[in-house]
Write a protein that holds these residues in place. Structure first.
Motif, PDB file in Angstrom:
ATOM      1  N   GLU A 134       0.830  -1.207   0.000  1.00 19.07           N
ATOM      2  CA  GLU A 134       0.000   0.000   0.000  1.00 19.07           C
ATOM      3  C   GLU A 134       0.868   1.262   0.000  1.00 19.07           C
ATOM      4  O   GLU A 134       0.564   2.238  -0.699  1.00 19.07           O
ATOM      5  N   LEU A 135       1.952   1.238   0.781  1.00 19.45           N
ATOM      6  CA  LEU A 135       2.844   2.403   0.849  1.00 19.45           C
ATOM      7  C   LEU A 135       3.521   2.667  -0.497  1.00 19.45           C
ATOM      8  O   LEU A 135       3.656   3.822  -0.914  1.00 19.45           O
ATOM      9  N   ASN A 136       3.954   1.602  -1.153  1.00 20.83           N
ATOM     10  CA  ASN A 136       4.588   1.774  -2.466  1.00 20.83           C
ATOM     11  C   ASN A 136       3.628   2.418  -3.462  1.00 20.83           C
ATOM     12  O   ASN A 136       4.015   3.276  -4.262  1.00 20.83           O
ATOM     13  N   GLU A 137       2.363   2.016  -3.396  1.00 13.27           N
ATOM     14  CA  GLU A 137       1.353   2.621  -4.266  1.00 13.27           C
ATOM     15  C   GLU A 137       1.157   4.084  -3.915  1.00 13.27           C
ATOM     16  O   GLU A 137       1.045   4.950  -4.801  1.00 13.27           O
ATOM     17  N   GLY A 167       4.955  12.233   0.185  1.00 14.18           N
ATOM     18  CA  GLY A 167       5.890  11.218  -0.295  1.00 14.18           C
ATOM     19  C   GLY A 167       7.012  10.970   0.695  1.00 14.18           C
ATOM     20  O   GLY A 167       7.411   9.832   0.926  1.00 14.18           O
ATOM     21  N   ALA A 168       7.528  12.034   1.309  1.00  9.96           N
ATOM     22  CA  ALA A 168       8.614  11.890   2.282  1.00  9.96           C
ATOM     23  C   ALA A 168       8.150  11.107   3.500  1.00  9.96           C
ATOM     24  O   ALA A 168       8.877  10.244   4.014  1.00  9.96           O
ATOM     25  N   ALA A 169       6.920  11.401   3.980  1.00  9.13           N
ATOM     26  CA  ALA A 169       6.389  10.678   5.146  1.00  9.13           C
ATOM     27  C   ALA A 169       6.190   9.206   4.819  1.00  9.13           C
ATOM     28  O   ALA A 169       6.510   8.325   5.631  1.00  9.13           O
ATOM     29  N   ALA A 170       5.677   8.930   3.610  1.00  8.20           N
ATOM     30  CA  ALA A 170       5.455   7.530   3.216  1.00  8.20           C
ATOM     31  C   ALA A 170       6.778   6.788   3.094  1.00  8.20           C
ATOM     32  O   ALA A 170       6.890   5.617   3.485  1.00  8.20           O
ATOM     33  N   LYS A 171       7.796   7.456   2.577  1.00 11.07           N
ATOM     34  CA  LYS A 171       9.103   6.809   2.449  1.00 11.07           C
ATOM     35  C   LYS A 171       9.725   6.529   3.808  1.00 11.07           C
ATOM     36  O   LYS A 171      10.360   5.493   4.011  1.00 11.07           O
TER      37      LYS A 171
END
Length: 687
Positions: free
Chosen positions: A263-266, A283-287
Motif C-alpha cells: 500500500e505504501l509503495n502505491e 511522499g517523504a512521510a510515506a518513504k
C-alpha cells in the motif's frame, strides 16, 4: 504470398506432413510428456508455487511457443533457472505458495512475455551480446549450485527458511543434518539411483518417470506421509506451544507488514505522479514509514525463520491422546493449521492433493506499483530465457541443418508467456533437457510439443489423484540432477588461458551471484557492468606500441620483444584501435611519448591498419598533432589506412595538412621511403 503467410504463421511450414513425420512426432511427443510431468511439478516447487502450476505452465505456453517459434525441436515450458529467479524476485513481496504469490508469479510471466515479444518484434535480440561467454558460464554455474543446493533441505526432510541471504540459509540447513528424516533420505537416494543407472544402462529409458512411479508406489505402500492436525491444547509441552504461538504471531506480522508495504509503495508512486517528480511532504512521510516497515519486516521474518528451525528440532511423542516432549519423539512441527491449531508430521513430505481439471481463463492481476519494482528482474529473466532458448535452438540446428531466426524465437517465447499467463502459467522458456530428448527421439516438427501438452492435459484430467503420494524429495532429486549437469568449469579455464580479464569477470560473476543469492538478477547485472567497463577500458587504451624489426623480418613491439629501435631519424608506431572521442587522448599520449623518447626523429609513422573508423574528434586530434609537430620540425605520417578512414582524411583537410607524400599505401612502402630518406640525409651531411 506463401512467405508472408509463413512469417505470420510459422507453423504452416510443418505442412504437408508425411506419415513418417507424424509417427516421429508422436513418439517424441509421448516421450517428452513422460519427462515434463514430473519435471514441471519439481520446477513449480522451486518457483514457490503449488505443483499444479507446473502442469499449467506445461500446457498452453507449450502449444503457443511451438506454433510461433522458429526451431522445430525446441520444447518450451518450466525451467529450473527461471523458476528460481521467479521465486527470488517475488519473495520480498509475498509468502511462497500464498494466493498473492501466485498472482504475482502469473503477472511476472506476463511481463517477461511482453518484454520478449517486444525484443522479437523490434529485432533487439542483439542485446544479449552484452552477456559475454565467461559471464554466462559464471552465472550459470552459480545459479546451478544455488538451485541444486536449495533442494538439499527436501532431501534431508528439514525446513529451509528463506531470507535475503542465501548462504546463511544454506548453512542453517547444514546445521540440521543431525535432524534429518532418514526415510526421506533413503527415498531420495533410491530415486537418484533409478535415474542415474537407468540413463547409464538405457539412455532412451524414461528413468525420471520410472523413479516417480516407483517412489510413489513405495510411499503409498509404507504410509510415508503421516500427518495429524491437533489443537495446541492437546500438546502438553509449554515450550512447544509457546514457540508455536510466537510463530503464528510472527507469520501474521509478516503478512500484515507485506500488505502495508505494498500500500505504501502505491501511495509513494501516486504522490510522485501528483507532484510531478518534485519532493512532497506526503511522499517523504510515506518513504520514512516504508523504511521503518522494511526493518520491522526483516525482524519478523528472521524471528519466524528461527522459530521454524527450533520447532522442527523439538520432537514430540503421543501418550494417551496427548503430545509430550521426547528426545526421540516421532512427531515434529509441520505448519500452523489455523487459529490455535498445528499440523504435526511423523513421516515425509508428499505432493498431496492436486486440483483436477484444466486451467480456466483468467485475466492476470496487474499491480502497477510492483510492476515497476519487478521490471529489472523481468528484463533479466527475459534475456536469460532468450539466451537459453537461442543456445538450445542453435545447438539443435547445427545437427538438423534447420535455419533459426532468433527474432521469431523471441516472438514465440513471448507469446507463449503472454497467453499462458491467462491460463495460470508462470514464466517459461526453452528447456535444454526436453529439447535434447525431442531431438534424440526424432521430432520433425513442433507438433511433438503439442502432443506432449496433450499428455499433460490427460494427467490434469484423469491422473492427478495418483500423484498424491509422490514424495517431494523425489522432485528435489529431479531438480538437482538436472541443474548440476549445467555446471561447466572448462570454459573458464580456457578463458583464463586466452583472455585473463574476461575470465576474472566470469569468476567475479560466479562469486557475486552466490553471495547475492537469492537475487540472481544482481549477479548477472554486475557481470554485464564489469564486461562493459572492461570493453570501455580496452577501447580507451587499445594496443599501441613503438615497433621495430624482429629477427624473422616482421614487426614487433620494442618493449614486448626486447628489440632495438629501427632508427633515430624516424619512429614507426602501431595503433590498433578506432580513432574516436573515447581514445583520442590516449592516441595523443602515444604520439607525444614517441616524440619524447626519440627527440632526434624527423618523422613519426602511424601504422594505421588497425584503425577501423574515425570520428570528428579523432580527425580534430590528428589535425592538432600534425600542426603541433610541424612547428617542432617533425612530420606525422600514416600508412595502411583503410578506405573509410582515408575518406575522413580526404573530406577534411588532413591530406593537405599532412601532405599526400606522407600518406603511404602500406607499411613496407612507408618504411622503405623513410629508410631512403634517412640514407640521403646521411649522404648529404658533412663528413
Amino acid at each position: 504470398m506463401k512467405q508472408v503467410l509463413e512469417n505470420l504463421f510459422p507453423f504452416l511450414r510443418w505442412f504437408p506432413m508425411s506419415q513418417q513425420s507424424l509417427r516421429s512426432d508422436l513418439i517424441a511427443g509421448i516421450t517428452v510428456a513422460l519427462v515434463i510431468v514430473p519435471q514441471s511439478m519439481a520446477y513449480a516447487q522451486l518457483a514457490g508455487l503449488p505443483v499444479v502450476y507446473g502442469l499449467y505452465a506445461s500446457l498452453v505456453p507449450v502449444i503457443i511457443a511451438s506454433l510461433w517459434g522458429s526451431c522445430s525441436q525446441l520444447h518450451t515450458g518450466p525451467v529450473a533457472m527461471l523458476s528460481l529467479m521467479s521465486a527470488a524476485a517475488l519473495i520480498p513481496f509475498a509468502s511462497p505458495g500464498s494466493d498473492r504469490f501466485i498472482e504475482l508469479s502469473i503477472m511476472l510471466a506476463l511481463m517477461v512475455g511482453v518484454l520478449r515479444l517486444l525484443l522479437g518484434l523490434f529485432r533487439l535480440g542483439v542485446i544479449v551480446n552484452f552477456l559475454s561467454s565467461p559471464v554466462i558460464v559464471g552465472f550459470t554455474n552459480a545459479a546451478a549450485l544455488i538451485i541444486g543446493l536449495s533442494q538439499f533441505s527436501k532431501v534431508l526432510g528439514v525446513p529451509f527458511p528463506r531470507t535475503d541471504f542465501y548462504l546463511g540459509d544454506l548453512w542453517n540447513v547444514v546445521t540440521q543434518v543431525s535432524e534429518a528424516h532418514w526415510p526421506t533420505v533413503l527415498i531420495a537416494l533410491g530415486a537418484w539411483a533409478v535415474m542415474h543407472f537407468g540413463r547409464k544402462l538405457a539412455p532412451s529409458f524414461p528413468s525420471i518417470l520410472a523413479a516417480v512411479v516407483l517412489a510413489t508406489g513405495v510411499s503409498a505402500a509404507i504410509g510415508f506421509e503421516r500427518n495429524t492436525t491437533v489443537s495446541l491444547d492437546q500438546v502438553a509441552d509449554p515450550a512447544f506451544t509457546g514457540m508455536a504461538r510466537d510463530y503464528a504471531s510472527a507469520s501474521d506480522s509478516v503478512e500484515r507488514l507485506t500488505e502495508r508495504l505494498s500500500e505504501l509503495n502505491e501511495a509513494i508512486r501516486a504522490a510522485e505522479e501528483e507532484a510531478e517528480g518534485q519532493p512532497s511532504s506526503e511522499g517523504a512521510a510515506a518513504k520514512a514509514e516504508r523504511e521503518e516497515l522494511d526493518a520491522r519486516l526483516a525482524r519478523a521474518k528472521a524471528q519466524r525463520n528461527e522459530l521454524t528451525i527450533d520447532l522442527h528440532a523439538h520432537t514430540l511423542t503421543r501418550e494417551e491422546g496427548r503430545f509430550v516432549a521426547a528426545e526421540e519423539g516421532d512427531w515434529r512441527f509441520n505448519r500452523m493449521a489455523g487459529e490455535g491449531r498445528v499440523q504435526l508430521a511423523a513421516g515425509g513430505a508428499v505432493v498431496g492433493s492436486i486440483p483436477e481439471g484444466l486451467p480456466s481463463f483468467n485475466v492476470p492481476v496487474i499491480d502497477q506499483t510492483l510492476m515497476w519494482e519487478l521490471l529489472p528482474a523481468a528484463l533479466v529473466m527475459a534475456l536469460i530465457g532468450f539466451m537459453e532458448a537461442t543456445s538450445i535452438s542453435k545447438a539443435i540446428a547445427a545437427q538438423t541443418g534447420e535455419r533459426i531466426d532468433t527474432s521469431k524465437e523471441l516472438v514465440g517465447q513471448g507469446l507463449g508467456n503472454i497467453v499462458g499467463s491467462f491460463f495460470g502459467s508462470y514464466t517459461v522458456s526453452g528447456s535444454f533437457s526436453r529439447s535434447a530428448v525431442a531431438a534424440r527421439t526424432g521430432a520433425k516438427t513442433g507438433l511433438f510439443a503439442i502432443i506432449s501438452a496433450v499428455g499433460v492435459m490427460v494427467v490434469l484430467l484423469y491422473l492427478t489423484p495418483y500423484l498424491y503420494h509422490l514424495p517431494q524429495a523425489v522432485l528435489a532429486v529431479i531438480v538437482m540432477t538436472a541443474v548440476f549437469g549445467l555446471i561447466r568449469v572448462q570454459p573458464l579455464v580456457q578463458a583464463w588461458k586466452v583472455e585473463r580479464p574476461a575470465a576474472v569477470i566470469g569468476i567475479i560473476t560466479f562469486l557475486a551471484t552466490l553471495y547475492l543469492a537469492p537475487d540472481l538478477a544482481n549477479g548477472i547485472l554486475l557481470g554485464v557492468i564489469l564486461t562493459i567497463l572492461a570493453y570501455l577500458i580496452q577501447t580507451m587504451r587499445p594496443r599501441a606500441e613503438i615497433v621495430a624489426r624482429r629477427p624473422d623480418g616482421g614487426l614487433g613491439g620494442i618493449e614486448a620483444h626486447g628489440l632495438e629501435p629501427m632508427s633515430e631519424d624516424y619512429v614507426p608506431v602501431r595503433f590498433d584501435g578506432s580513432l574516436s572521442f573515447i581514445n583520442v587522448a590516449y592516441f595523443e599520449d602515444i604520439i607525444l611519448e614517441a616524440r619524447s623518447r626519440f627527440p632526434k626523429a624527423r618523422t613519426i609513422l602511424v601504422i594505421g591498419s588497425g584503425i577501423n573508423s574515425m570520428d570528428s574528434s579523432g580527425e580534430e586530434k590528428v589535425r592538432e598533432l600534425v600542426d603541433r609537430l610541424q612547428k617542432q620540425g617533425v612530420t606525422l605520417a600514416f600508412s595502411s589506412l583503410k578506405s573509410q578512414v582515408r575518406r575522413v582524411f580526404e573530406n577534411g583537410d588532413l591530406v593537405e595538412r599532412i601532405g599526400v607524400d606522407n600518406i603511404y599505401a602500406d607499411k613496407e612502402t612507408a618504411l622503405r621511403a623513410l629508410q631512403e630518406e634517412e640514407r640521403q640525409l646521411g649522404d648529404a651531411s658533412p663528413a
